[in-house]
Design a protein around this motif. Sequence first.
Motif, short mmCIF file in Angstrom:
data_model
loop_
_atom_site.label_atom_id
_atom_site.label_comp_id
_atom_site.label_asym_id
_atom_site.label_seq_id
_atom_site.Cartn_x
_atom_site.Cartn_y
_atom_site.Cartn_z
N TYR A 33 0.85 -1.18 0.00
CA TYR A 33 0.00 0.00 0.00
C TYR A 33 0.89 1.24 0.00
N THR A 42 -4.36 -2.09 6.91
CA THR A 42 -4.70 -3.46 6.54
C THR A 42 -5.40 -3.43 5.18
N TYR A 43 -5.48 -4.58 4.57
CA TYR A 43 -6.19 -4.70 3.30
C TYR A 43 -7.63 -4.21 3.45
N GLU A 44 -8.26 -4.61 4.52
CA GLU A 44 -9.65 -4.22 4.75
C GLU A 44 -9.78 -2.71 4.86
N GLU A 45 -8.84 -2.06 5.53
CA GLU A 45 -8.87 -0.60 5.65
C GLU A 45 -8.67 0.07 4.29
N CYS A 47 -9.35 -1.14 1.42
CA CYS A 47 -10.54 -1.39 0.59
C CYS A 47 -11.69 -0.42 0.87
N THR A 48 -11.67 0.26 1.99
CA THR A 48 -12.72 1.25 2.26
C THR A 48 -12.56 2.48 1.39
N THR A 51 -8.22 5.52 3.21
CA THR A 51 -6.87 5.62 3.78
C THR A 51 -5.93 6.48 2.94
N GLU A 55 -3.33 0.33 -3.85
CA GLU A 55 -2.64 -0.96 -3.98
C GLU A 55 -1.48 -0.72 -4.93
N GLN A 94 -8.43 3.17 -4.28
CA GLN A 94 -7.28 2.32 -3.99
C GLN A 94 -6.71 1.67 -5.25
N GLU A 139 -0.25 -7.85 3.53
CA GLU A 139 -0.27 -9.06 4.32
C GLU A 139 0.29 -10.23 3.50
N HIS A 142 -1.22 -12.05 0.40
CA HIS A 142 -1.28 -11.39 -0.91
C HIS A 142 -0.04 -11.67 -1.76
#
Length: 176
Positions: A33, A42-45, A47-48, A51, A55, A94, A139, A142
């Motif tokens: 990131y 995190t990936y989840e963050e 993806c919102t 941030t 990617e 992202q 992470e 990935h």
Amino acid sequence: MPEEIATLAGGCFWCTEAAFKLLRGVLEVVPGYAGGHVPHPTYEEVCTGTTGHREAVQVRFDPGVLPYADLLRYFFAVHDPTSEDRQGPDVGPQYSPAIFYHSEEQKRVAEAVMRELAPLYPKPIATKLLPFTTFYPAEAYHRDYFARHPEAPYCRFVIAPKLEKARKAFKSLLRP
């Protein structure tokens, strides 16, 4: 000639990681990131879309084997540089494409390559040229995603065709 680092955001990092691993002169590709304001996301963050991170991949390469300009020409072939917040089926900030330059020389080369390639596209280049600020490795699950999951639907229908196109267009840059 010393090794260099290129930090590039070209949509889904599973795609860009797999694409850059094909090239001779590439020593390492790390998905992660880049460019955002949230430390250690995190990936989840990411993806919102809140941030500020994209990617991205960090590509460690030997410029004596793979000049930075050639690496960038390849980068433009493996992502859609005219799409701002979308790469194929992936939508959101992202996935916005960017070149994060690590030096004034990288910036100069990127500007020249972008000028060279701009006439080839029907729309203006949306890929941003930004100074490198931050990169956080993604992470572990990935890393090497395409190599570990070649039969997954996303890999078969999105990544594999992109890699095949790159192999045909850039034979001279590929690993033997």
